[in-house]
Design a protein around this motif. Sequence first.
Motif, mmCIF file in Angstrom:
data_model
loop_
_atom_site.group_PDB
_atom_site.id
_atom_site.type_symbol
_atom_site.label_atom_id
_atom_site.label_comp_id
_atom_site.label_asym_id
_atom_site.label_seq_id
_atom_site.Cartn_x
_atom_site.Cartn_y
_atom_site.Cartn_z
ATOM 1 N N ASP B 283 0.834 -1.203 0.000
ATOM 2 C CA ASP B 283 0.000 0.000 0.000
ATOM 3 C C ASP B 283 0.869 1.254 0.000
ATOM 4 O O ASP B 283 0.550 2.244 -0.662
ATOM 5 C CB ASP B 283 -0.904 -0.030 1.234
ATOM 6 N N LYS B 288 -2.131 7.810 -3.332
ATOM 7 C CA LYS B 288 -3.422 7.786 -2.649
ATOM 8 C C LYS B 288 -4.366 8.832 -3.249
ATOM 9 O O LYS B 288 -3.913 9.846 -3.773
ATOM 10 C CB LYS B 288 -3.233 8.099 -1.158
ATOM 11 N N SER B 294 -5.965 3.799 -1.442
ATOM 12 C CA SER B 294 -5.411 3.332 -2.708
ATOM 13 C C SER B 294 -6.357 2.277 -3.265
ATOM 14 O O SER B 294 -6.651 1.275 -2.618
ATOM 15 C CB SER B 294 -3.970 2.853 -2.588
ATOM 16 N N PHE B 308 -7.239 0.353 1.519
ATOM 17 C CA PHE B 308 -6.537 -0.234 0.376
ATOM 18 C C PHE B 308 -7.448 -1.312 -0.186
ATOM 19 O O PHE B 308 -7.728 -2.308 0.478
ATOM 20 C CB PHE B 308 -5.210 -0.824 0.864
ATOM 21 N N ILE B 326 -8.179 -3.071 4.745
ATOM 22 C CA ILE B 326 -7.573 -3.689 3.572
ATOM 23 C C ILE B 326 -8.621 -4.642 3.000
ATOM 24 O O ILE B 326 -9.163 -5.473 3.742
ATOM 25 C CB ILE B 326 -6.315 -4.488 3.964
#
Lengths: 361, 361
Positions: B283, B288, B294, B308, B326
């Motif tokens: 990441d 970003k 992201s 992410f 995530i």
Amino acid sequence: MQKNNNNFALIMAGGVGTRLWPVSRKDFPKQFHDVLGVGESLLQLSYNRLLDVCPEENIYIISNQDYYQLIKEQLPAMTDDQILLEPQLRNTAPCVAYAVHKIAQKNPDANLIVSPADHLILKQDQFKQVALKACEEAAKHNVLITFGITPTRPDTGYGYIEYDRSNHENGVYKVAAFKEKPDLPTAEGFLKAGNFVWNSGIFVWSIDAIKKSFEKYLPEMNALFDKGSKIYYSQEEERFIQQAYDTCINISIDYGILEKAENVYVIPVDFGWTDLGTWKSIDSQHEKDKYGNSLQGTVLAYDTKESFIKVPKGEIAVVQGLENYIVIYDGKALMICQKDQEQMVKKFLGDIKEKGYNEFV
Amino acid sequence: MQKNNNNFALIMAGGVGTRLWPVSRKDFPKQFHDVLGVGESLLQLSYNRLLDVCPEENIYIISNQDYYQLIKEQLPAMTDDQILLEPQLRNTAPCVAYAVHKIAQKNPDANLIVSPADHLILKQDQFKQVALKACEEAAKHNVLITFGITPTRPDTGYGYIEYDRSNHENGVYKVAAFKEKPDLPTAEGFLKAGNFVWNSGIFVWSIDAIKKSFEKYLPEMNALFDKGSKIYYSQEEERFIQQAYDTCINISIDYGILEKAENVYVIPVDFGWTDLGTWKSIDSQHEKDKYGNSLQGTVLAYDTKESFIKVPKGEIAVVQGLENYIVIYDGKALMICQKDQEQMVKKFLGDIKEKGYNEFV
């Protein structure tokens, strides 16, 4: 009560079920899915439920022509004569008009149950009893019967039917008014009043009664489909319907007829009905683990509460740290959404279309 | 400096990269993935980086025999003689011993760069300069050279190398000690002291120097692979290696030799290195959006921050209401995890195995 050879059914299976994205998509809508993981699609469940009430050959389905293959796969016993294909979406009034005129040609004494394909009814036996009784009533009287679900909560996602408590016979009540989806205080008032039920979208009427209503309230539409009387069940039907749909107006049977007609009745029922319209309503059908989660498919959950996680066969989900989330994965699209933001699904879909990702809609 | 025909490289590509589950799986581990979406896998990036330092025919790869096809697909220029296949995982010492004895047969004057396949080096030109210099030093002196990454933060996920500030020549420092992954206060102390670098796992030595070290510190292992001297590059090699691996012990080159040897040196470097060992480290390589997300692949994010999200081509993710998460989907497995709980990936994998879902590991 026994099933009667005059009993016919029309399954309406043309919707797209957008609120159940990403499982329900234009190329494979909700009614064709085994949404609850019971081994049958909602359409198959609907069909099998109606087999208790009508002879097999009297069950008709109406849907968009794009879904012809899906219907044949899921209901192989159906002949092409029983599958009515709409060239475009025109709401429920044309859909009923088409079926009524086609079935009238086969059997002018038919009693017709009209039912959406994508609802769930848990108590099949009770459905059978009510449906047979409604067919009997419809055969005897010039009435339009609706099934009204006894409400268990002040739901703001359904339309309501108000009935006249004092005007009833045999459990069939005269309808006083149809009510649009209410706000919460109004819905609470309905529940308190006690003579309001949810509009299930399931209707029962004789061919004669509904034809009379079309003549009175939607005469042009009636004339349009009446012209096909010698064309239905022939090679010409498809072309005729294409033209009829090009011309006919887009209106619901509720708005076009039921809200105007004087002979509308409701049978308050309690057969475990839900329209499975949202992920929350589907979630409510599932058993929960001790953390309030419903985990559909192979799911490992850690520090996760009150969440609904669904992945297809052959896939796995490992989730950690979720509370009150909906996580749905279906083949090519993943949705993660807070439960109380579920109404955003419509916005998601709008944005996906706007960005041109049409393969995911 | 120019590349020298005596320069050889060994790419170690046998790991599974479990911390990058579900993208990295046993049947398709991290080093074969285009983890950063740059158009080349980490293995291909490693190979191309070494082409600046060694002739093509001097680059060797060692990996598990299960990955032979993947290697051939990704590095079609490599001959079978350059691909060393391990019948089982035995850590890095046997892996180096095998390659050293095999390369010794080809060129006893070789300088060997040993490099993991699954790390990222952003500044390729600086890598080239340092690697060529290290090969020169290794050719001149009986030394074992390591590359130490100048630390930019008190990372507790890496091993450290302490060097002797006063004992150096030409930017090459004598190593004082190897340090296991430290706790945070210790790591902060290392940074403050200034003579600690991260152990990159990249080593440079002459065949002669490393053979001497094997003789001294791992004499049995050395004898085992030395016996193959007339067998390497022949039909018999595979069977010979099978037997050698059945016998040899499981030990790392760090623990077996480097931590014991007296002639270990380090070159502190700064060529944009990361081991891409965790989703967080990957990441950190991404740009970003303005909410700190992201989003890799087709992702629509709503009310989402510092997250992410990664989906493969041909898929879409729509996420709502995530902060510091995530979300990784890769073909058949979905992982959702809070960023600060990322170390749980090991537990997830353990549980998946325990439940017998081995197809997802």
